[in-house]
Design a protein around this motif. Structure first.
Motif, PDB file in Angstrom:
ATOM      1  N   VAL A  12     -16.562  67.566  82.399  1.00  0.00           N
ATOM      2  CA  VAL A  12     -17.101  68.252  81.181  1.00  0.00           C
ATOM      3  C   VAL A  12     -18.697  68.369  81.247  1.00  0.00           C
ATOM      4  O   VAL A  12     -19.441  67.815  81.934  1.00  0.00           O
ATOM      5  CB  VAL A  12     -16.676  67.217  79.829  1.00  0.00           C
ATOM      6  N   GLN A  13     -19.215  69.455  80.335  1.00  0.00           N
ATOM      7  CA  GLN A  13     -20.428  69.797  80.259  1.00  0.00           C
ATOM      8  C   GLN A  13     -21.380  68.911  79.114  1.00  0.00           C
ATOM      9  O   GLN A  13     -20.481  68.257  78.254  1.00  0.00           O
ATOM     10  CB  GLN A  13     -20.762  71.071  79.525  1.00  0.00           C
ATOM     11  N   ALA A  14     -22.353  68.719  79.433  1.00  0.00           N
ATOM     12  CA  ALA A  14     -23.115  67.715  78.466  1.00  0.00           C
ATOM     13  C   ALA A  14     -23.169  67.998  77.294  1.00  0.00           C
ATOM     14  O   ALA A  14     -23.100  69.354  76.875  1.00  0.00           O
ATOM     15  CB  ALA A  14     -24.857  67.745  79.017  1.00  0.00           C
ATOM     16  N   GLY A  15     -22.922  67.092  76.387  1.00  0.00           N
ATOM     17  CA  GLY A  15     -22.694  67.489  74.699  1.00  0.00           C
ATOM     18  C   GLY A  15     -21.106  67.594  74.587  1.00  0.00           C
ATOM     19  O   GLY A  15     -20.828  67.421  73.082  1.00  0.00           O
ATOM     20  N   GLY A  16     -20.267  67.505  75.613  1.00  0.00           N
ATOM     21  CA  GLY A  16     -19.098  67.665  75.268  1.00  0.00           C
ATOM     22  C   GLY A  16     -18.094  66.329  74.971  1.00  0.00           C
ATOM     23  O   GLY A  16     -18.814  65.249  74.969  1.00  0.00           O
ATOM     24  N   SER A  17     -16.931  66.533  75.027  1.00  0.00           N
ATOM     25  CA  SER A  17     -16.078  65.070  74.776  1.00  0.00           C
ATOM     26  C   SER A  17     -15.056  64.964  75.554  1.00  0.00           C
ATOM     27  O   SER A  17     -14.253  65.963  76.165  1.00  0.00           O
ATOM     28  CB  SER A  17     -15.426  65.303  73.289  1.00  0.00           C
ATOM     29  N   LEU A  18     -14.520  63.672  75.804  1.00  0.00           N
ATOM     30  CA  LEU A  18     -13.437  63.347  76.315  1.00  0.00           C
ATOM     31  C   LEU A  18     -12.694  62.192  76.009  1.00  0.00           C
ATOM     32  O   LEU A  18     -13.309  61.375  75.085  1.00  0.00           O
ATOM     33  CB  LEU A  18     -13.753  63.050  77.938  1.00  0.00           C
ATOM     34  N   ARG A  19     -11.330  61.931  76.125  1.00  0.00           N
ATOM     35  CA  ARG A  19     -10.669  60.666  75.648  1.00  0.00           C
ATOM     36  C   ARG A  19      -9.900  60.353  76.766  1.00  0.00           C
ATOM     37  O   ARG A  19      -9.127  60.701  77.477  1.00  0.00           O
ATOM     38  CB  ARG A  19      -9.651  61.331  74.572  1.00  0.00           C
ATOM     39  N   LEU A  20     -10.059  59.192  77.110  1.00  0.00           N
ATOM     40  CA  LEU A  20      -9.444  58.075  78.106  1.00  0.00           C
ATOM     41  C   LEU A  20      -8.553  57.584  77.263  1.00  0.00           C
ATOM     42  O   LEU A  20      -8.637  56.938  76.042  1.00  0.00           O
ATOM     43  CB  LEU A  20     -10.513  57.119  78.714  1.00  0.00           C
ATOM     44  N   GLY A  62     -22.609  54.875  68.799  1.00  0.00           N
ATOM     45  CA  GLY A  62     -22.535  56.014  67.996  1.00  0.00           C
ATOM     46  C   GLY A  62     -22.187  57.341  68.686  1.00  0.00           C
ATOM     47  O   GLY A  62     -22.005  58.328  67.980  1.00  0.00           O
ATOM     48  N   ARG A  63     -21.737  57.261  69.902  1.00  0.00           N
ATOM     49  CA  ARG A  63     -21.190  58.290  70.783  1.00  0.00           C
ATOM     50  C   ARG A  63     -19.863  57.815  71.087  1.00  0.00           C
ATOM     51  O   ARG A  63     -18.961  58.883  71.160  1.00  0.00           O
ATOM     52  CB  ARG A  63     -21.964  58.469  71.992  1.00  0.00           C
ATOM     53  N   PHE A  64     -19.407  56.833  71.442  1.00  0.00           N
ATOM     54  CA  PHE A  64     -18.141  56.505  71.956  1.00  0.00           C
ATOM     55  C   PHE A  64     -17.505  55.527  71.122  1.00  0.00           C
ATOM     56  O   PHE A  64     -17.940  54.695  70.142  1.00  0.00           O
ATOM     57  CB  PHE A  64     -18.162  55.495  73.358  1.00  0.00           C
ATOM     58  N   THR A  65     -16.338  55.741  70.824  1.00  0.00           N
ATOM     59  CA  THR A  65     -15.239  54.749  69.813  1.00  0.00           C
ATOM     60  C   THR A  65     -14.152  54.454  70.655  1.00  0.00           C
ATOM     61  O   THR A  65     -13.440  55.149  71.354  1.00  0.00           O
ATOM     62  CB  THR A  65     -14.880  55.697  68.740  1.00  0.00           C
ATOM     63  N   ILE A  66     -13.696  53.124  70.289  1.00  0.00           N
ATOM     64  CA  ILE A  66     -12.579  52.404  70.918  1.00  0.00           C
ATOM     65  C   ILE A  66     -11.677  52.150  69.969  1.00  0.00           C
ATOM     66  O   ILE A  66     -12.108  51.879  68.784  1.00  0.00           O
ATOM     67  CB  ILE A  66     -12.946  51.433  71.862  1.00  0.00           C
ATOM     68  N   SER A  67     -10.526  52.557  70.243  1.00  0.00           N
ATOM     69  CA  SER A  67      -9.374  52.158  68.988  1.00  0.00           C
ATOM     70  C   SER A  67      -8.090  52.034  69.920  1.00  0.00           C
ATOM     71  O   SER A  67      -8.179  51.985  71.257  1.00  0.00           O
ATOM     72  CB  SER A  67      -9.022  53.653  68.235  1.00  0.00           C
ATOM     73  N   ARG A  68      -7.117  51.299  69.154  1.00  0.00           N
ATOM     74  CA  ARG A  68      -5.824  50.902  69.844  1.00  0.00           C
ATOM     75  C   ARG A  68      -4.691  51.453  69.045  1.00  0.00           C
ATOM     76  O   ARG A  68      -4.889  51.323  67.801  1.00  0.00           O
ATOM     77  CB  ARG A  68      -5.938  49.451  70.336  1.00  0.00           C
ATOM     78  N   VAL A  75      -4.771  51.510  74.615  1.00  0.00           N
ATOM     79  CA  VAL A  75      -6.265  51.712  73.948  1.00  0.00           C
ATOM     80  C   VAL A  75      -6.670  53.081  74.356  1.00  0.00           C
ATOM     81  O   VAL A  75      -6.511  53.503  75.325  1.00  0.00           O
ATOM     82  CB  VAL A  75      -6.979  50.468  74.717  1.00  0.00           C
ATOM     83  N   TYR A  76      -7.564  53.562  73.405  1.00  0.00           N
ATOM     84  CA  TYR A  76      -8.135  54.771  73.475  1.00  0.00           C
ATOM     85  C   TYR A  76      -9.780  54.674  73.699  1.00  0.00           C
ATOM     86  O   TYR A  76     -10.045  53.923  72.765  1.00  0.00           O
ATOM     87  CB  TYR A  76      -7.771  55.868  72.521  1.00  0.00           C
ATOM     88  N   LEU A  77     -10.411  55.541  74.328  1.00  0.00           N
ATOM     89  CA  LEU A  77     -11.780  55.646  74.402  1.00  0.00           C
ATOM     90  C   LEU A  77     -12.306  57.066  74.030  1.00  0.00           C
ATOM     91  O   LEU A  77     -12.131  57.823  75.070  1.00  0.00           O
ATOM     92  CB  LEU A  77     -12.522  55.264  75.524  1.00  0.00           C
ATOM     93  N   GLN A  78     -12.611  57.519  72.897  1.00  0.00           N
ATOM     94  CA  GLN A  78     -13.088  58.612  72.577  1.00  0.00           C
ATOM     95  C   GLN A  78     -14.702  58.726  72.848  1.00  0.00           C
ATOM     96  O   GLN A  78     -15.258  57.805  72.347  1.00  0.00           O
ATOM     97  CB  GLN A  78     -12.941  58.942  71.144  1.00  0.00           C
ATOM     98  N   MET A  79     -15.042  59.576  73.606  1.00  0.00           N
ATOM     99  CA  MET A  79     -16.158  59.642  74.162  1.00  0.00           C
ATOM    100  C   MET A  79     -16.828  61.145  73.600  1.00  0.00           C
ATOM    101  O   MET A  79     -16.310  62.034  74.212  1.00  0.00           O
ATOM    102  CB  MET A  79     -16.343  59.635  75.833  1.00  0.00           C
ATOM    103  N   ASN A  80     -17.805  61.137  72.940  1.00  0.00           N
ATOM    104  CA  ASN A  80     -18.407  62.376  72.470  1.00  0.00           C
ATOM    105  C   ASN A  80     -20.139  62.321  72.901  1.00  0.00           C
ATOM    106  O   ASN A  80     -20.572  61.478  73.258  1.00  0.00           O
ATOM    107  CB  ASN A  80     -18.316  62.210  70.938  1.00  0.00           C
ATOM    108  N   SER A  81     -20.422  63.444  72.725  1.00  0.00           N
ATOM    109  CA  SER A  81     -21.925  63.796  73.036  1.00  0.00           C
ATOM    110  C   SER A  81     -22.295  63.273  74.384  1.00  0.00           C
ATOM    111  O   SER A  81     -23.332  62.553  74.515  1.00  0.00           O
ATOM    112  CB  SER A  81     -22.695  63.232  71.980  1.00  0.00           C
TER     113      SER A  81
END
Length: 119
Positions: A12-20, A62-68, A75-81
Motif C-alpha cells: 500500500v502507498q503511504a497514507g493508505g489503509s490495510l486490514r489484517l 491513533g492510527r491502528f485499531t484492534i477489534s474482535r 481478531v482484526y487489525l485495522q491500519m490507517n495512515s
C-alpha cells in the motif's frame, strides 16, 4: 494447541489503509507483533479475551485499531495512515495465561503476513 490463521497484508502507498485478520481455534487473548528486516520483533497491540481491554504501542496509537468478533474467534487489525516505517512482517499471537506487551507471554504464533508501505 491453539491454531492461528492470518490473512490480509500486502502493498500500500503511504497514507493508505490495510486490514489484517487472525482467526483462532478458540477464544483467547490475542496480540499483534511486527518484525522489520534486521530488527527485533516488537509489540504492536493486544486485546483481552473479552475484548474489554486493549493496549497499543505508542508508534501506532491513533492510527491502528484492534477489534474482535468473538462469535468467529477472529481478531482484526485495522491500519490507517500507514507509514513506510510500518513495513514489516506482522504476526498475530495468542496468550493463554497472561496477556502483555512481552513476546514471552504469548504461547502461540501465526505464520506472519507481509505489510509493505511505499513512500
Amino acid at each position: 494447541q491453539v491454531q492461528l490463521v492470518e490473512s490480509g497484508g500486502g502493498l500500500v502507498q503511504a497514507g493508505g489503509s490495510l486490514r489484517l485478520s487472525c482467526a483462532a481455534s478458540e477464544r483467547i487473548g490475542m496480540g499483534w507483533f511486527r518484525q522489520a528486516p534486521g530488527n527485533e520483533r516488537e509489540f504492536v497491540v493486544y486485546i483481552t479475551r473479552s475484548g474489554g481491554s486493549t493496549n497499543y504501542a505508542d508508534s501506532v496509537k491513533g492510527r491502528f485499531t484492534i477489534s474482535r468478533d468473538n462469535a468467529k474467534n477472529t481478531v482484526y487489525l485495522q491500519m490507517n495512515s500507514l507509514k513506510p516505517e510500518d513495513t514489516a512482517v506482522y504476526y498475530c499471537a495468542a496468550a493463554l495465561r497472561r496477556i502483555s506487551t512481552m513476546r514471552a507471554d504469548y504461547e502461540y504464533w501465526g505464520q506472519g503476513t507481509q505489510v509493505t508501505v511505499s513512500s
